[in-house]
Scaffold this active site. Structure first.
Site, PDB file in Angstrom:
ATOM      1  CB  CYS A  37      -0.950   0.122   1.153  1.00  0.00           C
ATOM      2  SG  CYS A  37      -2.214  -1.212   1.037  1.00  0.00           S
ATOM      3  CE1 TYR A  84      -1.687  -0.729   7.229  1.00  0.00           C
ATOM      4  CE2 TYR A  84      -1.482  -1.076   4.823  1.00  0.00           C
ATOM      5  CZ  TYR A  84      -1.094  -1.671   5.970  1.00  0.00           C
ATOM      6  OH  TYR A  84      -0.683  -2.990   6.041  1.00  0.00           O
TER       7      TYR A  84
HETATM    8  P1  NAD Z   1      -2.782  -8.154  12.649  1.00  0.00           P
HETATM    9  O1  NAD Z   1      -3.930  -7.369  12.868  1.00  0.00           O
HETATM   10  O2  NAD Z   1      -3.206  -9.589  12.652  1.00  0.00           O
HETATM   11  O3  NAD Z   1      -1.601  -7.973  13.719  1.00  0.00           O
HETATM   12  C1  NAD Z   1      -1.271  -6.733  14.137  1.00  0.00           C
HETATM   13  C2  NAD Z   1      -1.153  -6.816  15.379  1.00  0.00           C
HETATM   14  O4  NAD Z   1      -0.689  -5.540  16.188  1.00  0.00           O
HETATM   15  C3  NAD Z   1      -2.548  -7.003  16.334  1.00  0.00           C
HETATM   16  O5  NAD Z   1      -2.527  -7.896  16.979  1.00  0.00           O
HETATM   17  C4  NAD Z   1      -2.728  -5.825  17.250  1.00  0.00           C
HETATM   18  O6  NAD Z   1      -3.342  -5.870  18.218  1.00  0.00           O
HETATM   19  C5  NAD Z   1      -1.239  -5.159  17.256  1.00  0.00           C
HETATM   20  N1  NAD Z   1      -1.374  -3.888  17.564  1.00  0.00           N
HETATM   21  C6  NAD Z   1      -1.958  -2.749  17.093  1.00  0.00           C
HETATM   22  N2  NAD Z   1      -1.689  -1.544  17.764  1.00  0.00           N
HETATM   23  C7  NAD Z   1      -0.944  -2.083  18.847  1.00  0.00           C
HETATM   24  C8  NAD Z   1      -0.151  -1.281  19.811  1.00  0.00           C
HETATM   25  N3  NAD Z   1      -0.160  -0.081  19.880  1.00  0.00           N
HETATM   26  N4  NAD Z   1       0.664  -1.791  20.467  1.00  0.00           N
HETATM   27  C9  NAD Z   1       1.021  -3.298  20.383  1.00  0.00           C
HETATM   28  N5  NAD Z   1       0.346  -4.023  19.396  1.00  0.00           N
HETATM   29  C10 NAD Z   1      -0.654  -3.214  18.655  1.00  0.00           C
HETATM   30  O7  NAD Z   1      -2.024  -8.087  11.106  1.00  0.00           O
HETATM   31  P2  NAD Z   1      -0.979  -8.922  10.473  1.00  0.00           P
HETATM   32  O8  NAD Z   1      -1.709  -9.167   9.144  1.00  0.00           O
HETATM   33  O9  NAD Z   1      -0.398  -9.756  11.099  1.00  0.00           O
HETATM   34  O10 NAD Z   1      -0.109  -7.710   9.964  1.00  0.00           O
HETATM   35  C11 NAD Z   1       1.259  -7.633  10.526  1.00  0.00           C
HETATM   36  C12 NAD Z   1       2.144  -6.359   9.951  1.00  0.00           C
HETATM   37  O11 NAD Z   1       2.182  -6.640   8.723  1.00  0.00           O
HETATM   38  C13 NAD Z   1       1.366  -5.043  10.159  1.00  0.00           C
HETATM   39  O12 NAD Z   1       2.377  -4.083  10.200  1.00  0.00           O
HETATM   40  C14 NAD Z   1       0.674  -4.918   8.712  1.00  0.00           C
HETATM   41  O13 NAD Z   1       0.460  -3.592   8.111  1.00  0.00           O
HETATM   42  C15 NAD Z   1       1.824  -5.576   7.836  1.00  0.00           C
HETATM   43  N6  NAD Z   1       1.161  -6.143   6.648  1.00  0.00           N
HETATM   44  C16 NAD Z   1       0.264  -7.194   6.678  1.00  0.00           C
HETATM   45  C17 NAD Z   1      -0.184  -7.581   5.392  1.00  0.00           C
HETATM   46  C18 NAD Z   1      -1.214  -8.648   5.313  1.00  0.00           C
HETATM   47  O14 NAD Z   1      -1.743  -9.095   4.275  1.00  0.00           O
HETATM   48  N7  NAD Z   1      -1.549  -9.393   6.378  1.00  0.00           N
HETATM   49  C19 NAD Z   1      -0.019  -6.788   4.208  1.00  0.00           C
HETATM   50  C20 NAD Z   1       0.909  -5.933   4.211  1.00  0.00           C
HETATM   51  C21 NAD Z   1       1.473  -5.575   5.272  1.00  0.00           C
END
Ligand code: NAD
Length: 350
Positions: A134, A163
């Protein structure tokens, strides 16, 4: 991005070095925690703001701390003694979430800003940041028949509102902490990740999990219909979770990639209509497709150009979508059955 004329001191990671993983109650960081545990690392600290019972995975022997990492003091506590820090904490979800809650997405910048400073001050050896596709210029993604995105396509910048801009700014922090302060940072731009132990209901789930759940619901209720967001022609690639955690490990430990954003994604492009067909095959059903043009649909097309990762790591995410989807479908089916039987499952609500 090379720090000017710097010789990078080599430090092999020992099995008892402290690894800190943030966002570990979530999907990818939960899997990463299990990955390092299974590789024999004995000191892992996992952190998430969610209460412990809501974490997708709890890995035995791992120190689990529920803490809000947008707070500076919590970040200082989180990285105490850390040799490596993996930042995967972010307030995020699928298109439905990131188009509706831009402020929440932008506020994730507090996490990375406080955490990278704390990691630097604590003398951590390496720092990983989970960026996203993104972050790429959205004007390059207006056609379902996309040209795959290569790393240089993030600039000139026109990231996804909210985002995507947060990711781009946090990437820049990582680059400057290396350039100015010598902290070894790694930046992976993930393209859609899917697999078991992730969000599958509640509003934050992404397309593969949502479509699996809708097919399972259809089988259960006998109502063989599916509502597809947009016209179904939008294209994406989807990376299986096992490839994602392996890629994180390889990128983090490659000196050539320090402070250098790199795609971590599958290059197997499918339309959302094709994704539905794959899920139908696995479920053994046919669904009547209804389209919701007003629903969030994101960019028209997006794929990962893997030229750079293949060149540097001689590897790219390679789990076929069909294989990964089968495992994901089976896991969601079990979750669905458990919930129906009144057993506890972990779900997102917002
Ligand atoms: P997810 O939502 O399952 O996990 C993210 C976790 O971060 C959540 O459990 C949430 O509670 C925690 N979190 C949020 N704010 C917080 C805070 N202030 N303090 C502590 N914990 C906090 O998402 P994911 O899919 O596992 O994504 C993980 C990373 O990968 C993220 O940075 C996301 O942006 C990035 N990402 C994911 C994807 C995807 O397809 N899943 C794609 C691109 C990027």
């Amino acid at each position: 991005m090379n720090k000017q004329q710097t010789v990078i001191p080599k430090r092999a990671l020992n099995k008892d070095d402290l690894i800190v993983i943030t966002g570990a109650g979530g999907f990818i960081a939960g899997a990463l925690t299990r990955y390092f545990h299974d590789k024999g690392f004995t000191r892992i600290r996992a952190i998430d703001k969610k209460p412990l019972p809501d974490w997708y995975q709890r890995v035995p022997g791992v120190e689990c701390l529920p803490m809000d990492l947008s707070e500076k003091d919590n970040c200082i506590r989180a990285v105490e003694g850390a040799v490596e820090v993996y930042n995967l904490a972010a307030d995020m979800g699928g298109m439905g979430f990131i188009e509706r809650f831009r402020v929440e997405c932008l506020r994730s910048i507090l996490i990375n800003t406080n955490l990278i400073e704390a990691a630097y001050r604590a003398g951590a050896d390496r720092y990983f940041f989970s960026s996203s596709a993104c972050a790429y210029n959205t004007t390059l993604q207006q056609d379902p028949d996309v040209r795959a995105l290569k790393e240089s396509d993030a600039y000139p910048a026109m990231a996804e509102r909210g985002y995507g801009w947060e990711k781009l700014m946090s990437e820049m922090f990582c680059q400057e902490y290396w350039a100015e302060r010598g902290l070894k940072t790694a930046i992976a731009r993930f393209h859609n990740v899917y697999g078991p132990n992730g969000t599958w209901d509640g509003g934050r789930e992404k397309a593969p999990a949502a479509i699996c759940r809708k097919a399972i619901e259809a089988k259960d209720t006998g109502k063989y219909e599916i509502v597809i967001w947009g016209d179904g022609h939008q294209t994406r690639s989807f990376m299986y979770i096992d490839d994602c955690v392996k890629g994180i490990d390889m990128i983090m430990h490659c000196d050539e990639l320090i402070a250098t954003p790199i795609n971590l994604g599958s290059s197997e492009l499918v339309s959302i209509n094709e994704l539905v067909s794959r899920v139908e095959e696995i479920a053994g059903i046919k669904l009547e497709r209804k389209y919701d043009p007003a629903a969030p649909r994101g960019v028209a097309g997006r794929n990962s150009d893997n030229t750079f990762i293949k060149q540097v790591l001689n590897w790219e995410p390679n789990t076929p979508l069909r294989d990964g989807l089968k495992k994901t479908y089976a896991w969601i089916e079990q979750q669905y059955a458990d919930r129906k039987a009144g057993r506890r499952v972990v779900e997102e609500t917002w």
